[in-house]
Design a protein around this motif. Structure first.
Motif, short mmCIF file in Angstrom:
data_model
loop_
_atom_site.label_atom_id
_atom_site.label_comp_id
_atom_site.label_asym_id
_atom_site.label_seq_id
_atom_site.Cartn_x
_atom_site.Cartn_y
_atom_site.Cartn_z
N PHE A 79 0.84 -1.20 0.00
CA PHE A 79 0.00 0.00 0.00
C PHE A 79 0.87 1.25 0.00
CE2 PHE A 79 -2.76 3.30 1.77
CZ PHE A 79 -3.90 3.10 1.01
N ASN A 80 0.58 2.14 -0.93
CA ASN A 80 1.30 3.41 -1.05
C ASN A 80 0.32 4.54 -0.72
OD1 ASN A 80 2.62 5.73 -1.77
ND2 ASN A 80 3.18 5.07 -3.83
N PHE A 81 0.49 5.14 0.44
CA PHE A 81 -0.43 6.18 0.89
C PHE A 81 -0.49 7.36 -0.08
CE2 PHE A 81 -0.09 3.79 4.75
CZ PHE A 81 -1.27 4.03 5.43
N ASP A 82 0.64 7.69 -0.70
CA ASP A 82 0.69 8.89 -1.53
C ASP A 82 0.01 8.71 -2.87
OD1 ASP A 82 2.69 11.26 -0.41
OD2 ASP A 82 3.02 9.32 0.51
N GLU A 83 -0.47 7.49 -3.17
CA GLU A 83 -1.31 7.31 -4.35
C GLU A 83 -2.74 7.74 -4.08
OE1 GLU A 83 -1.11 3.32 -5.66
OE2 GLU A 83 0.94 3.47 -6.46
N TYR A 84 -3.11 7.86 -2.80
CA TYR A 84 -4.48 8.16 -2.42
C TYR A 84 -4.66 9.54 -1.81
CZ TYR A 84 -5.19 3.15 -3.07
OH TYR A 84 -5.26 1.89 -3.60
N CYS A 85 -3.56 10.15 -1.41
CA CYS A 85 -3.67 11.46 -0.75
C CYS A 85 -2.32 12.15 -0.80
CB CYS A 85 -4.10 11.26 0.71
SG CYS A 85 -4.35 12.80 1.61
N ASN A 86 -2.34 13.47 -0.92
CA ASN A 86 -1.10 14.26 -0.89
C ASN A 86 -0.77 14.59 0.56
OD1 ASN A 86 -0.77 14.36 -3.72
ND2 ASN A 86 -2.30 16.00 -3.86
N LEU A 87 0.15 13.82 1.15
CA LEU A 87 0.51 14.00 2.54
C LEU A 87 1.74 14.90 2.67
CD1 LEU A 87 0.30 10.24 3.64
CD2 LEU A 87 -1.49 11.97 3.84
N ASN A 88 1.84 15.58 3.80
CA ASN A 88 3.08 16.29 4.09
C ASN A 88 3.92 15.45 5.04
OD1 ASN A 88 2.27 16.81 6.83
ND2 ASN A 88 1.07 18.58 6.12
N THR A 89 5.14 15.91 5.32
CA THR A 89 6.08 15.11 6.11
C THR A 89 5.55 14.79 7.49
OG1 THR A 89 7.95 16.09 4.93
CG2 THR A 89 8.44 15.04 7.03
N LEU A 90 4.95 15.76 8.16
CA LEU A 90 4.45 15.53 9.52
C LEU A 90 3.28 14.55 9.52
CD1 LEU A 90 4.64 19.12 11.06
CD2 LEU A 90 6.24 17.21 11.34
N GLU A 91 2.43 14.61 8.47
CA GLU A 91 1.32 13.66 8.39
C GLU A 91 1.83 12.25 8.17
OE1 GLU A 91 -2.43 16.28 6.64
OE2 GLU A 91 -0.85 15.61 5.25
N ARG A 92 2.85 12.11 7.33
CA ARG A 92 3.43 10.77 7.11
C ARG A 92 4.01 10.22 8.42
NH1 ARG A 92 5.39 13.56 2.57
NH2 ARG A 92 4.36 12.95 0.63
N GLU A 93 4.74 11.07 9.13
CA GLU A 93 5.35 10.64 10.39
C GLU A 93 4.28 10.24 11.40
OE1 GLU A 93 8.54 9.78 12.94
OE2 GLU A 93 8.57 10.35 10.82
N TRP A 94 3.22 11.03 11.49
CA TRP A 94 2.12 10.74 12.42
C TRP A 94 1.44 9.42 12.07
CZ3 TRP A 94 -3.33 12.01 11.03
CH2 TRP A 94 -4.23 11.66 12.05
N LEU A 95 1.09 9.23 10.79
CA LEU A 95 0.43 7.99 10.37
C LEU A 95 1.34 6.78 10.58
CD1 LEU A 95 -1.45 9.04 7.10
CD2 LEU A 95 -2.44 8.49 9.33
#
Length: 469
Positions: A435-451
Motif C-alpha cells: 500500500f502506497n499512501f501517496d497514491e491516495y492522498c497528498n501527505l506532508n512530512t508531519l502527516e506521514r510521520e504521524w500515520l
C-alpha cells in the motif's frame, strides 16, 4: 604454523619480507613478487586447528570482490592460490601494496587534523564508498575504521592520498539477501543494525562517522558516552556546529534518520540540516498535525484512516492536458485539414470512432476532476484484512489489499536532506509494497510521520494481543 616467515617463498613466487599484521589463523605479509620484483601484500588463511569454514567463505568473498574493483584508492587484486608445506597449508590472496601508514598509526603518533582536513578525509572516503555502493549489486565494506584507512604524501594543508583497505568483511546485497546472517565488524564502529547481521550501504556511513569522531576527539567511540544509542561526543573548539551536526547525522542509530547514501552525505557535508530542529520535527509523537484533514479512529481491534481527496497534482494536470485535445474533438482541431474533414464526413465508421474517442476523453476528464475534488479513501485495518473503501459522490466500492498478518512493517521515505527525493509512506509485506499512501492522498512530512507511528503502534498492540490469546 611457521612463526619465522621471513624469506619464506609462497606459491614459488612470493618471497616474504615481513609481517604486517596477524589474527587468529591469518597473517598479512609484505612480500616481493619474484616475477615482477614489485612489493605486494599477501593475505594468508591457514587451515590449522583454529580454522573456521566461515573464515574461508569471507576470504574467498574478499578475493572475488577485489577482482571486480578498479579504483585508484582500493588495493588491486593480483593473484589467488592454495599452498601446502611441511608445516602449513592454506590459501593466499595477493594484492597491490600501498606504502603508507594507517590513520590509526598516525593518530597514535600524535598527528592531529583540522576541520578542513577531516572534511577532506571524509570526502575522499565517501567518494570511495559511493563507488562501492553504486556497484550492482552494492558492495558494503562493513569494517571501516582508522586501521583500515591509509594516508600517504601529506603536503601543506592537504590530508594526502587516502586509501581504503582490508575487504575481509565485505558483503554485497545479493549475498546478504540470499545467504545466512554473519556478524562481522569492529565494536565501536558498527551501527546497531550490523549486530543483527543485516547491513545496508548506510551502515558504512555510520562506521565512517564514528571513525571521524575518533579523529576529531582522539577517543575511541567506546570511550565516549551514549544516549539512546547515539554517540555523545564533545565538540572540539575548532569544529563548527554545522560539521558536528553532519557527524551526528552520519552516526544516527536509526537507519530511517541516517544519511541513506554516500552521495547524500557528500552533498550535505558543507550545509547539513540543522540537527536539533529536524530531530524535534521527527520525534515520534501520536498527535495529529495541526491543520490536517485526515481523520483517524483507533480501537484495540481496528484502525480506520480516512484520507481527504488528492486535489490537483502536477501528474493529474499533465494527464488532463494530454486528454484535452481529444475532448475538444478531432474535427475541431482539423478544421484546416480539408482531406481529413472530407474523410470523416464520408466514412461513418471513422466518424463514429472519433465521436467515441471524444466522448471517452470528456468522460475521463470529468471523472478525474470529480475524483480530485471529492473522492476519499477509507482504510480499514483489523485482525483480518487491510481494506480500502473508495467514496465518490454517494458511490462506494471496496478493495481487499492483503491479510493483516502479512503486513510486516511501515516505512516512511522523507527528504530530510533537501535532495529532491520523492517522499512516500508505504506498507510492506517482506520487500513488496502492498500500500502506497501517496497514491491516495497528498501527505506532508508531519502527516506521514504521524500515520507511520499510529499504524506501528496499532500493529504492535494487535500482535501483542494475538500472541497473548
Amino acid at each position: 604454523m611457521n612463526e619465522n616467515t621471513s624469506k619464506q617463498i609462497l606459491n614459488e613466487r612470493y618471497e616474504v619480507v615481513s609481517e604486517l599484521g596477524r589474527q587468529t589463523g591469518r597473517r598479512t605479509l609484505l612480500a616481493t613478487d619474484l616475477q615482477t620484483q614489485q612489493q605486494v601484500v599477501v593475505k594468508v588463511l591457514y587451515l590449522g586447528q583454529d580454522f573456521d569454514w566461515q573464515d574461508l567463505k569471507l576470504f574467498q568473498r574478499e578475493s572475488e570482490t577485489l577482482k571486480t574493483l578498479e579504483h585508484s584508492q582500493i588495493p588491486r587484486y593480483l593473484d589467488y592460490f592454495e599452498f601446502e608445506t611441511s608445516d602449513d597449508k592454506g590459501f593466499g590472496l595477493v594484492q597491490t601494496y600501498v606504502g603508507a601508514k594507517s590513520l590509526e598509526e598516525q593518530l597514535q603518533a600524535g598527528r592531529r587534523f583540522s576541520e578542513s582536513e577531516i572534511k577532506e578525509l571524509a570526502i575522499s572516503l565517501l567518494e570511495i564508498l559511493n563507488y562501492l555502493h553504486q556497484r550492482q549489486p552494492a558492495i558494503i565494506h562493513r569494517d571501516i575504521k582508522p586501521s583500515n584507512i591509509l594516508l600517504s604524501n601529506r603536503s601543506g594543508n592537504s590530508v594526502g592520498e587516502v586509501y581504503l583497505v582490508d575487504f575481509g568483511s565485505v558483503q554485497n546485497i545479493a549475498a546478504q539477501e540470499g545467504g545466512t546472517i554473519t556478524v562481522v565488524g569492529t565494536y565501536g564502529y558498527m551501527p546497531p543494525e550490523q549486530f543483527g547481521g543485516r547491513t545496508k550501504p548506510a551502515s558504512d556511513l555510520y562506521s565512517l562517522g564514528a571513525t571521524l569522531i575518533y579523529v576529531m576527539t582522539g577517543l575511541h567511540p567506546t570511550e565516549l558516552p551514549q544516549q539512546d544509542l547515539r554517540i555523545k561526543f564533545p565538540q572540539a573548539g575548532y569544529i563548527s556546529r554545522k560539521f558536528a551536526d553532519w557527524l551526528e547525522w552520519m552516526t544516527e542509530p536509526s537507519l530511517e534518520q541516517r544519511f541513506t547514501s554516500a552521495q547524500i552525505a557528500l552533498d550535505a557535508i558543507e550545509n547539513p540540516p540543522q540537527r536539533r530542529q529536524i530531530i524535534q520535527e521527527l520525534n515520534p509523537a501520536l498527535s495529529k498535525p495541526q491543520g490536517s484533514s485526515i481523520n483517524l479512529i483507533k480501537t484495540s481491534d481496528r484502525l480506520e484512516i480516512i484520507l481527504p481527496p488528492t486535489g490537483f497534482g502536477i501528474g493529474l494536470i499533465v494527464l488532463i492536458s494530454c486528454l484535452t485535445p481529444f475532448a475538444i474533438g478531432i474535427t475541431f482541431l482539423s478544421q484546416g485539414l480539408d482531406s481529413l474533414n472530407r474523410a470523416l464526413a464520408t466514412n461513418t465508421l471513422a466518424s463514429g470512432f472519433f465521436w467515441l474517442l471524444q466522448g471517452s476523453a470528456i468522460a475521463l476528464i470529468l471523472f478525474l476532476v470529480l475524483a480530485a475534488i471529492f473522492k476519499r479513501a477509507h482504510l480499514q485495518l483489523n485482525d483480518g484484512y487491510l481494506t480500502v473503501i473508495h467514496h465518490l459522490l454517494g458511490f462506494k466500492w471496496s478493495q481487499k489489499i492483503i491479510k493483516m498478518n502479512q503486513v510486516i512493517h511501515v516505512k516512511m521515505i522523507s527528504d530530510k536532506y533537501n535532495t529532491g527525493v520523492k517522499e512516500n509512506l508505504f506498507m510492506y509485506h517482506g520487500n513488496r509494497v502492498v500500500f502506497n499512501f501517496d497514491e491516495y492522498c497528498n501527505l506532508n512530512t508531519l502527516e506521514r510521520e504521524w500515520l507511520k507511528n499510529e499504524i506501528r503502534d496499532w500493529l504492535n498492540k494487535m500482535r501483542h494481543s494475538l500472541n497473548n490469546d
